[in-house]
Design an enzyme around this catalytic site. Structure first.
Site, PDB file in Angstrom:
ATOM      1  N   GLY A  65      -7.968  -7.879  -0.056  1.00 18.63           N
ATOM      2  CA  GLY A  65      -8.095  -8.917   0.817  1.00 18.63           C
ATOM      3  C   GLY A  65      -7.241 -10.184   0.785  1.00 18.63           C
ATOM      4  N   LYS A 119     -18.110 -16.664   3.698  1.00 17.08           N
ATOM      5  CA  LYS A 119     -19.559 -16.478   3.797  1.00 17.08           C
ATOM      6  C   LYS A 119     -20.507 -15.947   2.609  1.00 17.08           C
ATOM      7  CE  LYS A 119     -19.539 -15.275   8.943  1.00 17.08           C
ATOM      8  NZ  LYS A 119     -19.327 -14.011   9.459  1.00 17.08           N
ATOM      9  N   GLY A 144     -12.740  -4.633   1.110  1.00 20.00           N
ATOM     10  CA  GLY A 144     -14.000  -4.278   1.247  1.00 20.00           C
ATOM     11  C   GLY A 144     -14.582  -3.206   0.100  1.00 20.00           C
ATOM     12  N   ARG A 193       0.880  -1.367  -0.067  1.00 23.19           N
ATOM     13  CA  ARG A 193      -0.082  -0.018   0.061  1.00 23.19           C
ATOM     14  C   ARG A 193       0.922   1.287   0.206  1.00 23.19           C
ATOM     15  NH1 ARG A 193      -4.933  -1.955   4.015  1.00 23.19           N
ATOM     16  NH2 ARG A 193      -6.419  -2.448   2.238  1.00 23.19           N
TER      17      ARG A 193
HETATM   18  P1  AMP Z   1     -13.610 -13.649   3.817  1.00 22.06           P
HETATM   19  O1  AMP Z   1     -13.321 -12.646   4.810  1.00 22.06           O
HETATM   20  O2  AMP Z   1     -15.348 -13.749   3.904  1.00 22.06           O
HETATM   21  O3  AMP Z   1     -13.513 -13.418   2.412  1.00 22.06           O
HETATM   22  O4  AMP Z   1     -13.317 -15.104   3.954  1.00 22.06           O
HETATM   23  C1  AMP Z   1     -11.762 -15.498   4.001  1.00 22.06           C
HETATM   24  C2  AMP Z   1     -11.623 -16.549   5.040  1.00 22.06           C
HETATM   25  O5  AMP Z   1     -12.564 -17.778   4.638  1.00 22.06           O
HETATM   26  C3  AMP Z   1     -10.303 -16.823   5.281  1.00 22.06           C
HETATM   27  O6  AMP Z   1      -9.778 -16.996   6.472  1.00 22.06           O
HETATM   28  C4  AMP Z   1     -10.318 -18.768   4.976  1.00 22.06           C
HETATM   29  O7  AMP Z   1      -9.608 -19.414   5.752  1.00 22.06           O
HETATM   30  C5  AMP Z   1     -12.075 -18.752   5.065  1.00 22.06           C
HETATM   31  N1  AMP Z   1     -12.341 -20.132   4.315  1.00 22.06           N
HETATM   32  C6  AMP Z   1     -12.004 -20.318   3.044  1.00 22.06           C
HETATM   33  N2  AMP Z   1     -12.482 -21.760   2.663  1.00 22.06           N
HETATM   34  C7  AMP Z   1     -13.166 -22.076   3.997  1.00 22.06           C
HETATM   35  C8  AMP Z   1     -13.544 -23.302   4.516  1.00 22.06           C
HETATM   36  N3  AMP Z   1     -13.798 -24.153   3.362  1.00 22.06           N
HETATM   37  N4  AMP Z   1     -13.985 -23.474   5.529  1.00 22.06           N
HETATM   38  C9  AMP Z   1     -13.761 -22.476   6.629  1.00 22.06           C
HETATM   39  N5  AMP Z   1     -13.243 -21.255   6.345  1.00 22.06           N
HETATM   40  C10 AMP Z   1     -12.766 -21.060   5.091  1.00 22.06           C
END
Ligand code: AMP
Length: 396
Positions: free
Chosen positions: A353, A201, A376, A37
């Site tokens: 991210g 999620k 974000g 950054r």
């Molecule tokens: P996000 O912040 O929603 O983009 O999610 C990123 C996070 O999703 C990372 O820390 C990953 O470890 C987690 N992640 C990815 N795949 C899985 C999975 N199959 N089970 C649990 N966590 C996951």
């Protein structure tokens, strides 16, 4: 092209220019562990220095929650920027950000000189877009330049509030570049256009999925969010991540994809383990997952399927890891997608991210067209939302 006044449209010679940067970098014991950054901010800073501006830089760092926290001071950033710019960046160590040190340092600036304010989130008004702190910041300078794409999805004092009290508000080169790449990809993509979404999620990416289904030729879903889609297809997913409230939504999105002729791909095999641990013994599950197992990465057939799906793409946008990539034993899916994108002849955009961190860590950064500095912010842009930090700048 972004229709906002940029650093090419303003005259800064002899003017005090408040520049909102995104210096929210990871720190470990006072040492910056990823300076992307800072490097990304340099083109704007060099341009303003060369034009004879008197630069007052500001940024937030972490979440000090409205009070001074020495471990979240921007002092290490001033030191590193001094090295990167090859000239002194004076650090104004005021706990109230715009205090006596900052005011004196701003007054002492000569043309082409640079200073940095303390972490804007030391002030509790910052994240509430309070008027008092916005006015304090504005009182230091004549012109405002916002180059903090990573904060553009937030309306805070230092990127939005301050603009109400400045004569001129422009955007920097980084902001322009981010919006141009993401905007072109989403609104005017070379086709086939493929989006890859992962991460934990469905709920945090609902609007992105919905918006992208109107734009893409193929939508690939991996990571933790894929299990809700697999469940919606009637598959058993054991103890994998599930958002039960979103099963119907996932089904609706699959229906929408079908109606629109968009190819929607979800994993056909997964790497499963009985515990959420790097050392847990794992196996590949094709189809149903046993009741005591959880999916932690996409399996080898899925890696091939996803690589095949991007092979002829001309534009690819990727946001979110394919598995728990922080654990080396469950990083292969994320690595495979990064490799697949590195191998193709297409515009490849990494949406900040975790996926940006993965691409950087794996050494694929120079193989991608654009790696966003804002997780974000890029996600909200992909949702089709107007970013307040961009909207606040003067139109051309
Ligand atoms: P996000 O912040 O929603 O983009 O999610 C990123 C996070 O999703 C990372 O820390 C990953 O470890 C987690 N992640 C990815 N795949 C899985 C999975 N199959 N089970 C649990 N966590 C996951």
């Amino acid at each position: 092209m972004l229709n906002k006044k940029s650093v090419d449209d303003i005259c800064v010679k002899g003017q005090k220019v408040l520049v909102r940067c995104d210096f929210n970098v990871p720190l470990q014991d006072g040492v910056i562990t990823d300076e992307n950054r800072l490097v990304a901010a340099l083109p704007t800073l060099k341009k303003l220095i060369a034009d004879g501006g008197r630069l007052i830089l500001c940024s937030h760092l972490g979440k000090p929650k409205g009070e001074p926290k020495p471990e979240l001071s921007l002092a290490p950033v001033a030191k590193r920027l001094t090295e990167l710019l090859g000239q002194e960046v004076v650090f104004a160590a005021d706990p109230e950000v715009v205090g006596p040190n900052a005011k004196a340092a701003a007054e002492a600036l000569q043309d082409g000189q640079v200073m940095l304010l303390e972490n804007t989130r030391y002030r509790k008004e910052e994240t509430k877009n309070g008027e008092e702190f916005s006015k304090d910041l504005a009182s230091l300078a004549d012109i405002f330049v916002d180059d903090a794409f990573g904060t553009a999805h937030r309306a805070h004092c230092s990127n939005v509030g301050v603009t109400a009290f400045m004569k001129e508000n422009a955007v920097g080169y980084l902001m322009q570049k981010e919006i141009d790449f993401l905007g072109n990809a989403v609104n005017n993509p070379a086709r086939p256009f493929v989006a890859i979404l992962g991460g934990s999620k469905v709920s945090s990416k609902i609007s992105v999925i919905n918006n992208l289904l109107d734009k893409v030729d193929t939508l690939i879903i991996g990571g933790g969010m894929a299990y809700t889609f697999m469940k919606a297809c009637g598959q058993e997913i054991g103890t994998s991540l599930l958002e039960a409230d979103y099963i119907d939504y996932a089904a609706d999105m699959m229906k929408k994809a079908e109606e629109k002729g968009v190819k929607l791909l979800i994993p056909v095999d997964t790497v499963v383990a009985k515990e959420f641990s790097n050392d847990a013994p794992s196996r590949i599950a094709c189809g149903d997952i046993a009741p005591d197992e959880m999916g932690l990465d996409i399996g080898p057939k899925t890696r091939e399927l996803f690589a095949e799906a991007v092979k002829d793409a001309k534009t690819v946008v990727w946001n979110g890891p394919m598995g728990v990539f922080e654990m080396p034993n469950f990083a292969a899916g994320t690595i495979a997608v990064a490799q697949a994108l590195a191998d193709i002849d297409a515009v490849t955009i990494i949406g900040g991210g975790d996926s940006a961190a993965a691409v950087n860590q794996l050494g694929f950064a120079d193989k991608m067209t654009h790696i966003s500095t804002g997780g974000g912010a890029s996600l909200e842009f992909l949702e089709g939302k107007e970013l307040p930090g961009v909207a606040a700048a003067d139109n051309k």
